[in-house]
Enzyme design. Sequence first.
Site, PDB file in Angstrom:
ATOM      1  CE  LYS A  15      48.945  21.900  51.826  1.00 20.33           C
ATOM      2  NZ  LYS A  15      49.907  20.776  51.614  1.00 20.33           N
ATOM      3  NE  ARG A  90      45.777  16.985  48.114  1.00 17.11           N
ATOM      4  CZ  ARG A  90      46.182  16.884  49.362  1.00 17.11           C
ATOM      5  NH1 ARG A  90      45.459  17.326  50.351  1.00 17.11           N
ATOM      6  NH2 ARG A  90      47.346  16.335  49.616  1.00 17.11           N
ATOM      7  NE  ARG A 129      55.287  13.972  56.178  1.00 18.32           N
ATOM      8  CZ  ARG A 129      54.332  14.587  55.472  1.00 18.32           C
ATOM      9  NH1 ARG A 129      53.931  15.789  55.813  1.00 18.32           N
ATOM     10  NH2 ARG A 129      53.792  13.999  54.430  1.00 18.32           N
ATOM     11  NE  ARG A 162      51.535  11.261  55.381  1.00 17.65           N
ATOM     12  CZ  ARG A 162      51.004  12.413  54.952  1.00 17.65           C
ATOM     13  NH1 ARG A 162      50.914  13.437  55.769  1.00 17.65           N
ATOM     14  NH2 ARG A 162      50.576  12.537  53.725  1.00 17.65           N
ATOM     15  NE  ARG A 173      51.789  12.674  49.353  1.00 15.48           N
ATOM     16  CZ  ARG A 173      52.539  12.840  50.442  1.00 15.48           C
ATOM     17  NH1 ARG A 173      53.580  12.075  50.668  1.00 15.48           N
ATOM     18  NH2 ARG A 173      52.224  13.772  51.296  1.00 15.48           N
TER      19      ARG A 173
HETATM   20  P1  AMP Z   1      47.923  15.102  52.905  1.00 10.83           P
HETATM   21  O1  AMP Z   1      48.054  14.654  54.303  1.00 10.83           O
HETATM   22  O2  AMP Z   1      47.184  16.405  52.759  1.00 10.83           O
HETATM   23  O3  AMP Z   1      49.233  15.095  52.157  1.00 10.83           O
HETATM   24  O4  AMP Z   1      46.983  14.028  52.167  1.00 10.83           O
HETATM   25  C1  AMP Z   1      47.359  12.668  52.078  1.00 10.83           C
HETATM   26  C2  AMP Z   1      46.519  11.976  51.011  1.00 10.83           C
HETATM   27  O5  AMP Z   1      45.128  12.039  51.370  1.00 10.83           O
HETATM   28  C3  AMP Z   1      46.583  12.597  49.631  1.00 10.83           C
HETATM   29  O6  AMP Z   1      47.713  12.157  48.887  1.00 10.83           O
HETATM   30  C4  AMP Z   1      45.270  12.119  49.031  1.00 10.83           C
HETATM   31  O7  AMP Z   1      45.332  10.753  48.648  1.00 10.83           O
HETATM   32  C5  AMP Z   1      44.320  12.215  50.223  1.00 10.83           C
HETATM   33  N1  AMP Z   1      43.686  13.558  50.300  1.00 10.83           N
HETATM   34  C6  AMP Z   1      43.848  14.498  51.260  1.00 10.83           C
HETATM   35  N2  AMP Z   1      43.107  15.579  51.012  1.00 10.83           N
HETATM   36  C7  AMP Z   1      42.450  15.338  49.856  1.00 10.83           C
HETATM   37  C8  AMP Z   1      41.538  16.072  49.061  1.00 10.83           C
HETATM   38  N3  AMP Z   1      41.157  17.313  49.389  1.00 10.83           N
HETATM   39  N4  AMP Z   1      41.062  15.480  47.928  1.00 10.83           N
HETATM   40  C9  AMP Z   1      41.429  14.246  47.575  1.00 10.83           C
HETATM   41  N5  AMP Z   1      42.305  13.502  48.265  1.00 10.83           N
HETATM   42  C10 AMP Z   1      42.809  14.029  49.405  1.00 10.83           C
END
Ligand code: AMP
Length: 216
Positions: A15, A90, A129, A162, A173
């Site tokens: 996404k 989320r 990735r 990452r 996750r």
């Molecule tokens: P992402 O890049 O969206 O996969 O986010 C990486 C990490 O950032 C996640 O595993 C969470 O630890 C944190 N994170 C991102 N967005 C949120 C959110 N809306 N609420 C809480 N934690 C978030």
Amino acid sequence: MDLRLIFLGPPGVGKGTQAKRLAADKGIPHISTGDILRTEVEAHSELGNRAKQYMDDGKLVPDDLVVDMVAKRLVQPDCNRGYLLDGFPRNTAQAAALEGKLAQSANQTDKVLYFSAPDEILIKRLSGRRVCPACGANYHLETMPPKTPGVCDKCGTELIQRPDDSPQTIKNRLEVYKAQTHQLTQQYASAELLVNVDSTGTVDEIADAVARCLEL
Ligand code: AMP
């Protein structure tokens, strides 16, 4: 036309890649809470320092921190004509907070695109990735490799994996997604906002599906 979109789906579903493309196409800001948090972590800001351990463990950063961060972003002038939220909300508390903010400004979410693919595909995408720490470009060792191995096509910086794309954190996750985020699909389906996007195909195939469901 104003366009307020939410991109919802498990980690690794692609996404973020689609969000970058569509936001650039439509001229609306791409608001990725993960990207904002990673920038804060790198800057060693107070927010970043508080968020880091949760992110490294693959857990959600506490709602108060994230909701406040998004609320500040959405009042920036570039969000007046819409935005694309990627990775937020989320959980149900974040969704309620967003709804509250939108109600204050008499705006509403236009559509929620729900991207889905089987776990095996998500795990493959996440473990292969590679990202550019300088410009944020995304690559995949097999499906979207850079022209020179290990180097960003756009800015020449060395690519990294990452820290939360390690096998154990990927597992965490995916579990967090299933336990806390997935239920939002029902909520948005009841509100008649949800559109399903099959995300098993290539980046271009998924982009076509996105365009179709937005009738672009
Ligand atoms: P992402 O890049 O969206 O996969 O986010 C990486 C990490 O950032 C996640 O595993 C969470 O630890 C944190 N994170 C991102 N967005 C949120 C959110 N809306 N609420 C809480 N934690 C978030």
